[in-house]
Write an enzyme that holds these catalytic residues in place. Structure first.
Site, PDB file in Angstrom:
ATOM      1  N   GLU A  67       0.822  -1.202   0.000  1.00 52.53           N
ATOM      2  CA  GLU A  67       0.000   0.000   0.000  1.00 52.53           C
ATOM      3  C   GLU A  67       0.859   1.256   0.000  1.00 52.53           C
ATOM      4  O   GLU A  67       2.012   1.241   0.445  1.00 52.53           O
ATOM      5  CB  GLU A  67      -0.938   0.045   1.216  1.00 52.53           C
ATOM      6  CG  GLU A  67      -2.191  -0.807   1.099  1.00 52.53           C
ATOM      7  CD  GLU A  67      -2.051  -2.128   1.820  1.00 52.53           C
ATOM      8  OE1 GLU A  67      -2.946  -2.969   1.672  1.00 52.53           O
ATOM      9  OE2 GLU A  67      -1.043  -2.322   2.506  1.00 52.53           O
ATOM     10  N   THR A  68       0.251   2.323  -0.486  1.00 54.70           N
ATOM     11  CA  THR A  68       0.802   3.675  -0.442  1.00 54.70           C
ATOM     12  C   THR A  68      -0.290   4.588   0.102  1.00 54.70           C
ATOM     13  O   THR A  68      -1.464   4.420  -0.245  1.00 54.70           O
ATOM     14  CB  THR A  68       1.226   4.133  -1.846  1.00 54.70           C
ATOM     15  OG1 THR A  68       2.294   3.292  -2.310  1.00 54.70           O
ATOM     16  CG2 THR A  68       1.695   5.577  -1.853  1.00 54.70           C
TER      17      THR A  68
END
Length: 280
Positions: A47-48
């Site tokens: 994830e970002t």
């Protein structure tokens, strides 16, 4: 040419180059909407996160992207973003607005350094899961030691109990078969008492195997409590990620009882390991 800075955090570990990687864009106000998903795909971490001013009673608003899609909530992005932001803001608790509501994270310090955080997660909703035979076939296992259940706390996870940690470690799933089951993460686990081992596969979201899944840890504690494998209010320690070279440690606890789940907390450490900048 615009510049966009980010911080890389290894989450659910207290040593660099382990745990689950996260990129945090701490000020996404000037970032074009159409750039968010490509940046998450370029970085290619599980994830970002992209951080904005709050819209409600949180300290900030946070959006979470996998390499393939935006998701409403996830655990290691929430904890890692809290580590990045709470230090400069000098907060002992930071409230992060997500698409599943405000998630408070309490931070513990050793002097000025943040060393541990505990998030209060959204309470999951249990759902029936019908294609159990197809799931077991894709995993290459004959049976689940507990009923197979699906829990939704933003992402949706299905839980399969195996006979031993060695059986979990030996899994070689058919990722295409798992993708055919739809947009779910598949959490396979084994253990006893306060210590459990998990692996989590989510190829639909561009994550073949996740090193540490904070959003799956809370429902795992709930699943174990509902099945009588742990006591309500008992904290468990979860090992994950060793098979892909990113060993991680997560802690989870569920308070309440089978008729009323009151609170789910998931905690762990994190370390900031890098800072970078995109010029686009």
């Amino acid at each position: 040419m615009a510049s966009f800075r980010y911080v890389v955090v290894d989450v659910f570990t207290d040593v660099p180059l382990a745990g689950n990687q996260l990129a945090v864009f701490a000020d996404a106000r000037e970032m074009p909407e159409e750039m968010l998903q490509p940046l998450a795909r370029e970085l290619n971490y599980s994830e970002t996160t992209f951080v904005y001013p709050p819209e409600g009673d949180g300290h900030v608003r946070m959006r979470i992207f996998t390499p393939a899609a935006e998701i409403p909530f996830a655990g290691h992005p929430t904890l890692g973003t809290a580590f990045v932001l709470a230090g400069p803001l000098q907060l002992d608790e930071i409230r992060l607005e997500t698409l599943r509501g405000v998630v408070p994270v309490r931070l513990e310090r050793d002097g000025s350094r943040i060393v541990f955080g505990r998030m209060q997660q959204p309470l999951p909703i249990a759902e029936p899961f019908e294609p159990v035979d197809e799931l077991l076939a894709a995993l290459g296992v004959e049976r689940s030691e507990l009923p197979v259940r699906l829990y939704d706390n933003g992402p949706r996870f299905v839980y399969v109990a195996l006979a031993s940690p060695d059986e979990v470690a030996g899994l070689r799933p058919d990722l295409q078969g798992l993708m055919d089951l739809g947009p779910i993460g598949v959490n396979c686990f084994a253990g006893a008492g306060a210590r459990w081992k998990t692996r989590m596969f989510a190829p639909t979201f561009g994550v073949p195997e996740d090193p540490a899944t904070g959003s799956a840890a809370g429902p795992l504690a709930l699943h174990l409590a509902l099945e009588g494998r742990i006591g309500w209010g008992e904290e468990i320690e979860i090992a994950q990620g060793a098979e892909i070279g990113r060993p991680s440690t997560l802690y989870a606890r569920v308070d309440g009882g089978p008729d009323a789940v009151e609170r789910i907390e998931v905690g762990g450490a994190a370390v900031i390991v890098a800072r970078g900048e995109f010029k686009l």
